[in-house]
Design a protein around this motif. Structure first.
Motif, PDB file in Angstrom:
ATOM      1  N   ASP A  62       0.954  -1.063   0.113  1.00 11.80           N
ATOM      2  CA  ASP A  62       0.114  -0.068  -0.018  1.00 11.80           C
ATOM      3  C   ASP A  62       0.728   1.083  -0.368  1.00 11.80           C
ATOM      4  O   ASP A  62       0.960   1.758   1.534  1.00 11.80           O
ATOM      5  CB  ASP A  62      -0.674   0.481   1.255  1.00 11.80           C
ATOM      6  N   TYR A  77       2.075   1.898   3.879  1.00 14.86           N
ATOM      7  CA  TYR A  77       1.085   2.543   4.072  1.00 14.86           C
ATOM      8  C   TYR A  77       1.115   1.019   4.867  1.00 14.86           C
ATOM      9  O   TYR A  77      -0.152   0.316   5.657  1.00 14.86           O
ATOM     10  CB  TYR A  77       0.717   2.901   3.928  1.00 14.86           C
ATOM     11  N   HIS A 121      -1.949  -0.816  11.985  1.00 14.61           N
ATOM     12  CA  HIS A 121      -2.075  -2.059  11.105  1.00 14.61           C
ATOM     13  C   HIS A 121      -0.275  -1.905  10.831  1.00 14.61           C
ATOM     14  O   HIS A 121       0.411  -1.012  10.682  1.00 14.61           O
ATOM     15  CB  HIS A 121      -2.308  -2.683   9.796  1.00 14.61           C
ATOM     16  N   PHE A 131     -10.670  -1.028   1.162  1.00 15.18           N
ATOM     17  CA  PHE A 131     -10.436  -1.748   0.576  1.00 15.18           C
ATOM     18  C   PHE A 131     -11.279  -2.162  -0.676  1.00 15.18           C
ATOM     19  O   PHE A 131     -10.898  -2.535  -1.617  1.00 15.18           O
ATOM     20  CB  PHE A 131      -9.108  -1.499  -0.169  1.00 15.18           C
ATOM     21  N   ARG A 173       2.007  12.274  11.568  1.00 12.96           N
ATOM     22  CA  ARG A 173       0.781  12.492  10.968  1.00 12.96           C
ATOM     23  C   ARG A 173       0.200  10.718  11.159  1.00 12.96           C
ATOM     24  O   ARG A 173       1.101   9.989  11.243  1.00 12.96           O
ATOM     25  CB  ARG A 173       0.983  12.537   9.031  1.00 12.96           C
ATOM     26  N   ASP A 195      -1.771   8.278  11.294  1.00 14.35           N
ATOM     27  CA  ASP A 195      -2.663   7.174  10.178  1.00 14.35           C
ATOM     28  C   ASP A 195      -3.778   6.806  10.468  1.00 14.35           C
ATOM     29  O   ASP A 195      -3.018   5.753  11.933  1.00 14.35           O
ATOM     30  CB  ASP A 195      -1.741   6.349   9.188  1.00 14.35           C
ATOM     31  N   VAL A 196      -4.714   6.691  10.208  1.00 11.50           N
ATOM     32  CA  VAL A 196      -5.925   6.219  10.251  1.00 11.50           C
ATOM     33  C   VAL A 196      -5.925   5.574  12.202  1.00 11.50           C
ATOM     34  O   VAL A 196      -6.505   5.019  12.279  1.00 11.50           O
ATOM     35  CB  VAL A 196      -5.622   3.800  10.084  1.00 11.50           C
ATOM     36  N   MET A 229     -13.517   5.474   2.775  1.00  8.67           N
ATOM     37  CA  MET A 229     -12.176   6.337   3.495  1.00  8.67           C
ATOM     38  C   MET A 229     -12.893   7.932   3.807  1.00  8.67           C
ATOM     39  O   MET A 229     -13.428   7.542   4.867  1.00  8.67           O
ATOM     40  CB  MET A 229     -11.331   6.157   2.742  1.00  8.67           C
ATOM     41  N   GLU A 274      -5.530  11.915  11.402  1.00  8.51           N
ATOM     42  CA  GLU A 274      -5.794  11.475  10.048  1.00  8.51           C
ATOM     43  C   GLU A 274      -7.155  10.880  11.022  1.00  8.51           C
ATOM     44  O   GLU A 274      -7.119   9.199  10.883  1.00  8.51           O
ATOM     45  CB  GLU A 274      -5.437  10.467   9.243  1.00  8.51           C
ATOM     46  N   TRP A 300     -11.642   9.713   9.524  1.00  7.38           N
ATOM     47  CA  TRP A 300     -12.756   9.947   9.427  1.00  7.38           C
ATOM     48  C   TRP A 300     -13.562   9.663   9.441  1.00  7.38           C
ATOM     49  O   TRP A 300     -14.339   8.981   9.921  1.00  7.38           O
ATOM     50  CB  TRP A 300     -12.627   9.048   7.951  1.00  7.38           C
ATOM     51  N   HIS A 340      -2.978  12.234  -0.993  1.00 11.72           N
ATOM     52  CA  HIS A 340      -2.913  11.576  -1.562  1.00 11.72           C
ATOM     53  C   HIS A 340      -3.904  10.583  -1.601  1.00 11.72           C
ATOM     54  O   HIS A 340      -3.895   9.297  -2.301  1.00 11.72           O
ATOM     55  CB  HIS A 340      -1.132  10.585  -1.396  1.00 11.72           C
ATOM     56  N   ASP A 341      -5.290  10.651  -0.951  1.00 13.20           N
ATOM     57  CA  ASP A 341      -6.224   9.397  -0.991  1.00 13.20           C
ATOM     58  C   ASP A 341      -7.616   9.908  -1.401  1.00 13.20           C
ATOM     59  O   ASP A 341      -8.585   9.367  -1.570  1.00 13.20           O
ATOM     60  CB  ASP A 341      -6.495   9.482   0.423  1.00 13.20           C
ATOM     61  N   ARG A 374      -6.437   5.396  -6.177  1.00 10.32           N
ATOM     62  CA  ARG A 374      -6.024   6.904  -5.897  1.00 10.32           C
ATOM     63  C   ARG A 374      -4.212   6.829  -6.929  1.00 10.32           C
ATOM     64  O   ARG A 374      -3.938   7.902  -6.215  1.00 10.32           O
ATOM     65  CB  ARG A 374      -5.615   6.564  -4.122  1.00 10.32           C
TER      66      ARG A 374
HETATM   67  C1  GLC Z   1      -4.601   5.949   5.574  1.00  9.29           C
HETATM   68  C2  GLC Z   1      -3.131   6.562   4.383  1.00  9.29           C
HETATM   69  C3  GLC Z   1      -4.104   5.786   3.096  1.00  9.29           C
HETATM   70  C4  GLC Z   1      -3.916   4.455   3.135  1.00  9.29           C
HETATM   71  C5  GLC Z   1      -4.848   3.815   4.481  1.00  9.29           C
HETATM   72  C6  GLC Z   1      -4.093   2.326   5.896  1.00  9.29           C
HETATM   73  O1  GLC Z   1      -5.847   6.339   4.977  1.00  9.29           O
HETATM   74  O2  GLC Z   1      -3.448   7.745   4.098  1.00  9.29           O
HETATM   75  O3  GLC Z   1      -3.349   5.948   2.046  1.00  9.29           O
HETATM   76  O4  GLC Z   1      -4.068   2.991   2.392  1.00  9.29           O
HETATM   77  O5  GLC Z   1      -4.797   4.400   5.708  1.00  9.29           O
HETATM   78  O6  GLC Z   1      -2.919   2.953   5.816  1.00  9.29           O
END
Ligand code: GLC
Length: 566
Positions: free
Chosen positions: A72, A75, A115, A160, A213, A215-216, A235, A282, A284, A343-344, A430
């Protein structure tokens, strides 16, 4: 400890720099390639630091560059303390960091705690260990349902696409992966997981990074018992519900109250270091009041404002999002953030060129509606005058300052995003916003690297957007961003206050921030500007001196207009 040697220069040592910072996102594999292998790298970034300093940003955020099988695009981290050879070495990182600090820029790195990669030593050990072992306890292994455990433990779907559970060949148990099967979720109830990540934070803090930053950030803790859920774990679009109301629609894998204890612990780790180290979430999350909980005084400093990213090119909608964002963050004493691209998501230059400007496709390919490139760019330039006039901290995604559009015709054979494959192409994915940057119009790979190779092919129209075509060219998007960022700094807009003006036309936004007055015309008809000195406009004014449609201006008014409202 080496942190002192990287202390920020005086000019940037201001109080809580992140409150008003403009932060530039670098997606390392697509920024600049120093060795010609087609993948951007840390020495490539180091070489472009003067460009970034001249642009006028305060900080850079780097997407992951750690050891990873790149399932990924990084990531999926196999070792959190090692630079993947694709991107260089730890020494390259230190040189880049030192170089950024010397030019007065902070550096934020990406932390991926939800993860690991399935190639992480912990997961490899888990696969080799029996059900119930200590090695498996760091992940979310479960027995399956059905007579022989042949069915997944619950009905969760991966972000995904497809099932969120997989079994390694020959393994009796299933493991949870909210993303790709190569991204097994960690068990954040496990003390070793917590201790390990605090140590990873220290590793990078001691190298001198200014923040993370995360992630998730809303995904680490899952509801006890992992109950079934019929929703779909999406997402960025998951935040869409936030525009419509107050429902607690988050699934049992998102925004559980237990995540906050983790961030309080991390905050203590960061606060033990000199300087102002920060974290940005990050997350959502539909409800802004829930999102604001991540930026309480003892947790993170910032959270991405995805409601703003998701807003359409619509004056009323933007004004409502701006007001609710300012209110939600003010309630917890945190700064608001603003972002239009990352980037998403499909680049906003292209989203704004769609029939419904600001629509949110999950990628665009040649079969989909093709954006109006000129109109999208025109609106994106006006949108820059809106975003960069707002108080708080703003994020810019690499290439945004060039007006770069999405690659909307990338052929399927080049696609790499796991979301494309896991949905059998139903989600385009993406890749189109991750195309390597064009630096020189007439060079191989448009100057991205030393060879023709780039990990995703660049479309021909990137030549028009190349940095060297815009550098020093009056009216170019690059020069517009430079001017805006310098004015933003001079007038301290990031630290300012927003005061709306009531205007006759419903398609016009008009406000003061300190001395500066901003007018954004989202409609088609020209509007008359108040008397004053024009500082900058996204397009030239018309012959009658009016602000044309899809154009914005910053000015210093000759006198304060009477008709103000908040
Ligand atoms: C976040 C990242 C994304 C990635 C996902 C899983 O949303 O911005 O690019 O695929 O986490 O790590």
């Amino acid at each position: 400890m080496r942190t002192r040697e990287f202390a920020a220069p005086e000019a940037h040592a201001g109080l809580e720099w992140w409150r008003s910072a403009v932060i530039y996102q670098i997606y390392p594999r697509s920024f600049a390639d120093s060795d010609g292998d087609g993948i951007g790298d840390l020495p490539g970034i180091a070489a472009k630091l003067p460009y970034l300093a001249r642009l006028g940003i305060d900080a850079i955020w780097l997407s992951p560059f750690y050891r990873s099988p790149q399932a990924d695009a990084g990531y999926d981290v196999a070792d959190y303390r090692v630079v993947d050879p694709l991107f260089g070495t730890l020494d390259d990182f230190d040189r880049m960091l030192h170089g950024a600090h010397a030019l007065g820029m902070k550096v934020i790195v990406d932390l991926v705690p939800n993860h690991t990669s399935d190639e992480h030593a912990w997961f490899q050990a888990a696969l080799k260990s029996p059900p119930g072992s200590a090695e498996r306890a760091r992940y979310l292994f479960r027995d399956g349902k059905g007579a022989h455990g042949e069915l997944p433990p619950n009905n969760w779907q991966s972000v995904f696409g497809g099932n969120a559970w997989s079994r390694a060949p020959g393994d009796s148990q299933w493991y949870l992966h909210l993303f790709d099967r190569k991204q097994p979720d960690l068990n954040w109830d496990h003390p070793e997981v917590r201790a390990e990540f605090e140590d990873v934070l220290r590793f990078w803090l001691e190298r001198g990074v200014d923040g993370f930053r995360v992630d998730v950030a809303h995904g680490l803790i899952k509801a006890p018992g992992l109950p079934d859920w019929d929703g779909h774990a999406a997402m960025v679009e998951g935040a869409e519900a936030g525009n419509s109301g107050d429902s607690d629609s988050a699934g049992p894998m998102w925004d559980q109250d237990g995540v906050h204890e983790i961030y309080r612990n991390w905050r203590r780790v960061l606060d033990a270091y000199p300087g102002e180290r920060m974290m940005v979430a990050e997350a959502w999350i539909a409800r802004q009041s829930r999102l604001a909980r991540y930026i309480r005084h003892d947790e993170m400093q910032q959270a991405f404002n995805f409601d703003y990213l998701l807003a359409h090119w619509d004056a009323a909608e933007l004004r409502a999002v701006i007001d609710s964002s300012l209110a939600a963050s003010a309630a917890v004493g945190a700064p608001t953030t603003w972002v239009m691209s990352n980037h998403d998501s499909v680049r906003h230059t292209s989203r704004f060129g769609l029939r419904k400007p600001g629509a949110r496709p999950k990628g665009i390919d040649a079969n989909g509606e093709q954006p109006n490139e000129a109109l999208g760019l025109r609106r994106a330039r006006a949108a820059a005058l809106l975003m960069l006039a707002l108080p708080g901290s703003a994020y810019i995604y690499q290439g945004e300052e060039l007006g770069l559009p999405e690659h909307t015709a990338l052929e399927a054979r080049y696609r790499q995003d796991p979301a494309f494959f896991r949905t059998n192409g139903a989600e385009i994915g993406r890749d189109g916003c991750r195309i390597p940057l064009p630096w020189k119009a007439n060079a191989p790979s448009f100057g991205f690297g030393a060879s023709e190779t780039s990990w995703l092919p660049q479309p021909g129209n990137f030549a028009h957007y190349a940095a060297d075509r815009q550098d020093g060219v009056s009216g170019s998007t690059l020069e517009l961003y430079r001017r805006l960022l310098h004015l933003r700094r001079d007038y301290q807009l990031g630290a300012g206050q927003l005061q709306w003006h009531t205007v006759g036309a419903s398609e016009v936004l008009s406000f003061d921030n300190g001395q500066l007055h901003a007018v954004i015309n989202l409609g088609m008809k020209p509007v008359t500007l108040p008397a004053g000195t024009l500082l900058v406009s996204s397009e030239p004014l018309n012959a009658a001196g009016q602000l044309p449609g899809n154009t914005a201006a910053w000015l210093l008014p000759a006198h304060r207009p009477m008709n103000t409202s908040r």
